[in-house]
Design an enzyme around this catalytic site. Structure first.
Site, PDB file in Angstrom:
ATOM      1  N   LYS A  11       0.825  -1.215   0.000  1.00  0.00           N
ATOM      2  CA  LYS A  11       0.000   0.000   0.000  1.00  0.00           C
ATOM      3  C   LYS A  11       0.865   1.274   0.000  1.00  0.00           C
ATOM      4  O   LYS A  11       2.059   1.226   0.315  1.00  0.00           O
ATOM      5  CB  LYS A  11      -0.948  -0.041   1.198  1.00  0.00           C
ATOM      6  CG  LYS A  11      -1.947  -1.207   1.099  1.00  0.00           C
ATOM      7  CD  LYS A  11      -3.003  -1.149   2.197  1.00  0.00           C
ATOM      8  CE  LYS A  11      -4.031  -2.254   2.009  1.00  0.00           C
ATOM      9  NZ  LYS A  11      -5.171  -2.117   2.949  1.00  0.00           N
ATOM     10  N   TYR A  51     -12.095  -2.009  -4.898  1.00  0.00           N
ATOM     11  CA  TYR A  51     -12.686  -2.233  -3.569  1.00  0.00           C
ATOM     12  C   TYR A  51     -14.213  -2.146  -3.584  1.00  0.00           C
ATOM     13  O   TYR A  51     -14.821  -1.938  -2.531  1.00  0.00           O
ATOM     14  CB  TYR A  51     -12.095  -1.236  -2.562  1.00  0.00           C
ATOM     15  CG  TYR A  51     -10.736  -1.649  -2.037  1.00  0.00           C
ATOM     16  CD1 TYR A  51     -10.576  -2.777  -1.231  1.00  0.00           C
ATOM     17  CD2 TYR A  51      -9.596  -0.909  -2.340  1.00  0.00           C
ATOM     18  CE1 TYR A  51      -9.338  -3.163  -0.743  1.00  0.00           C
ATOM     19  CE2 TYR A  51      -8.339  -1.290  -1.849  1.00  0.00           C
ATOM     20  CZ  TYR A  51      -8.225  -2.415  -1.044  1.00  0.00           C
ATOM     21  OH  TYR A  51      -6.990  -2.787  -0.560  1.00  0.00           O
ATOM     22  N   ARG A  87      -2.397 -14.887   3.888  1.00  0.00           N
ATOM     23  CA  ARG A  87      -3.159 -14.208   4.956  1.00  0.00           C
ATOM     24  C   ARG A  87      -2.482 -14.436   6.316  1.00  0.00           C
ATOM     25  O   ARG A  87      -2.477 -13.546   7.168  1.00  0.00           O
ATOM     26  CB  ARG A  87      -4.620 -14.693   5.003  1.00  0.00           C
ATOM     27  CG  ARG A  87      -5.438 -14.461   3.748  1.00  0.00           C
ATOM     28  CD  ARG A  87      -5.947 -13.067   3.556  1.00  0.00           C
ATOM     29  NE  ARG A  87      -6.934 -12.651   4.532  1.00  0.00           N
ATOM     30  CZ  ARG A  87      -7.621 -11.505   4.439  1.00  0.00           C
ATOM     31  NH1 ARG A  87      -7.441 -10.693   3.403  1.00  0.00           N
ATOM     32  NH2 ARG A  87      -8.486 -11.160   5.359  1.00  0.00           N
ATOM     33  N   ASN A 114      -2.306  -0.388   6.627  1.00  0.00           N
ATOM     34  CA  ASN A 114      -1.889  -1.690   7.163  1.00  0.00           C
ATOM     35  C   ASN A 114      -0.926  -2.427   6.228  1.00  0.00           C
ATOM     36  O   ASN A 114      -0.910  -3.647   6.179  1.00  0.00           O
ATOM     37  CB  ASN A 114      -3.111  -2.530   7.550  1.00  0.00           C
ATOM     38  CG  ASN A 114      -4.038  -2.805   6.383  1.00  0.00           C
ATOM     39  OD1 ASN A 114      -3.797  -2.324   5.283  1.00  0.00           O
ATOM     40  ND2 ASN A 114      -5.088  -3.578   6.603  1.00  0.00           N
ATOM     41  N   GLU A 128      -8.660 -10.476  -8.921  1.00  0.00           N
ATOM     42  CA  GLU A 128      -7.764  -9.350  -8.635  1.00  0.00           C
ATOM     43  C   GLU A 128      -6.510  -9.415  -9.503  1.00  0.00           C
ATOM     44  O   GLU A 128      -6.036  -8.386 -10.001  1.00  0.00           O
ATOM     45  CB  GLU A 128      -7.415  -9.351  -7.141  1.00  0.00           C
ATOM     46  CG  GLU A 128      -8.628  -9.012  -6.287  1.00  0.00           C
ATOM     47  CD  GLU A 128      -8.415  -9.212  -4.794  1.00  0.00           C
ATOM     48  OE1 GLU A 128      -9.371  -8.996  -4.036  1.00  0.00           O
ATOM     49  OE2 GLU A 128      -7.290  -9.585  -4.383  1.00  0.00           O
TER      50      GLU A 128
HETATM   51  P1  ATP Z   1      -7.222  -6.340   2.485  1.00  0.00           P
HETATM   52  O1  ATP Z   1      -8.468  -6.628   1.701  1.00  0.00           O
HETATM   53  O2  ATP Z   1      -6.631  -4.968   2.218  1.00  0.00           O
HETATM   54  O3  ATP Z   1      -6.191  -7.431   2.399  1.00  0.00           O
HETATM   55  P2  ATP Z   1      -8.494  -7.317   4.836  1.00  0.00           P
HETATM   56  O4  ATP Z   1      -9.048  -8.385   3.938  1.00  0.00           O
HETATM   57  O5  ATP Z   1      -7.695  -7.750   6.019  1.00  0.00           O
HETATM   58  O6  ATP Z   1      -7.607  -6.302   4.020  1.00  0.00           O
HETATM   59  P3  ATP Z   1     -11.010  -5.987   4.546  1.00  0.00           P
HETATM   60  O7  ATP Z   1     -12.136  -6.195   5.479  1.00  0.00           O
HETATM   61  O8  ATP Z   1     -11.040  -6.600   3.192  1.00  0.00           O
HETATM   62  O9  ATP Z   1      -9.657  -6.382   5.318  1.00  0.00           O
HETATM   63  O10 ATP Z   1     -10.826  -4.411   4.395  1.00  0.00           O
HETATM   64  C1  ATP Z   1     -10.118  -3.865   3.286  1.00  0.00           C
HETATM   65  C2  ATP Z   1      -9.236  -2.738   3.782  1.00  0.00           C
HETATM   66  O11 ATP Z   1     -10.079  -1.701   4.279  1.00  0.00           O
HETATM   67  C3  ATP Z   1      -8.335  -3.108   4.950  1.00  0.00           C
HETATM   68  O12 ATP Z   1      -7.086  -3.603   4.550  1.00  0.00           O
HETATM   69  C4  ATP Z   1      -8.176  -1.810   5.678  1.00  0.00           C
HETATM   70  O13 ATP Z   1      -7.097  -1.041   5.129  1.00  0.00           O
HETATM   71  C5  ATP Z   1      -9.471  -1.082   5.403  1.00  0.00           C
HETATM   72  N1  ATP Z   1     -10.368  -1.223   6.549  1.00  0.00           N
HETATM   73  C6  ATP Z   1     -10.993  -2.334   6.977  1.00  0.00           C
HETATM   74  N2  ATP Z   1     -11.737  -2.106   8.061  1.00  0.00           N
HETATM   75  C7  ATP Z   1     -11.563  -0.786   8.347  1.00  0.00           C
HETATM   76  C8  ATP Z   1     -12.057   0.089   9.350  1.00  0.00           C
HETATM   77  N3  ATP Z   1     -12.885  -0.350  10.309  1.00  0.00           N
HETATM   78  N4  ATP Z   1     -11.649   1.392   9.319  1.00  0.00           N
HETATM   79  C9  ATP Z   1     -10.817   1.849   8.353  1.00  0.00           C
HETATM   80  N5  ATP Z   1     -10.320   1.076   7.374  1.00  0.00           N
HETATM   81  C10 ATP Z   1     -10.680  -0.214   7.368  1.00  0.00           C
HETATM   82 MG    MG Z   2     -10.018  -7.991   2.078  1.00  0.00          MG
END
Ligand code: ATP
Ligand code: MG
Length: 139
Positions: A11, A51, A87, A114, A128
């Site tokens: 990111k 997204y 993961r 993150n 993706e």
């Molecule tokens: P990613 O899809 O990026 O690998 P993830 O699968 O762990 O992450 P998701 O639930 O898919 O988490 O959320 C996508 C992204 O949205 C997260 O990586 C994070 O950066 C952001 N995100 C998720 N939850 C929150 C939240 N509560 N507040 C702010 N940003 C969030």
């Molecule tokens: Mg995700």
């Protein structure tokens, strides 16, 4: 059957802070092969499309803004059971909850910053990967 590929993005904040090399080291040290990789600047339209599954979530606009705020490094990674294995390597979404030794624990600054994205299913990994890379960009 377990999938062989996953898709990741380093990111913008992690890329900007020069963590890409160390993150790629961890990925390679954990047995993933890099099938495709490139640095790109996502427009907000492309980030919004990527997204789209999250468009009803309260953090969607901030997420899109953050992912289009600077250069990202996108890559396809290959390993047995790639999605689940990656993961595990990246750790929990919120770096504060991420296990010791994970990429998000080392390099994540906040739930939004993150460090990396990792696909959450074999189906999404294929989608993706195809969103970012054509067949001839893969080895
Ligand atoms: P990613 O899809 O990026 O690998 P993830 O699968 O762990 O992450 P998701 O639930 O898919 O988490 O959320 C996508 C992204 O949205 C997260 O990586 C994070 O950066 C952001 N995100 C998720 N939850 C929150 C939240 N509560 N507040 C702010 N940003 C969030
Ligand atoms: Mg995700």
């Amino acid at each position: 059957m377990t999938g062989k590929i996953t898709f990741t993005m380093i990111k913008p904040a992690a890329y900007q802070n020069l963590h890409a090399g160390k993150i790629l080291d961890m990925i390679l040290a954990n047995g993933f092969r890099i099938v495709a990789i490139k640095a790109v600047n996502l427009s907000s339209n492309l980030a919004a499309k990527f997204y789209e599954v999250h468009k009803e979530r309260p953090f969607y606009n901030d997420l899109v803004k953050s992912m289009s705020s600077g250069t990202i490094l996108a890559a396809i990674l290959e390993k047995e059971n790639a999605v689940e294995s990656y993961r595990t390597l990246i750790g929990s979404t919120n770096p504060a909850d991420a296990a010791e030794g994970t990429i998000r624990k080392y390099f994540g600054e906040s739930i939004e910053k993150n460090a990396v994205h990792g696909s959450d299913s074999d189906e999404n990994a294929l989608k993706e990967a195809a969103f970012f890379f054509s067949e001839f960009e893969r080895v």
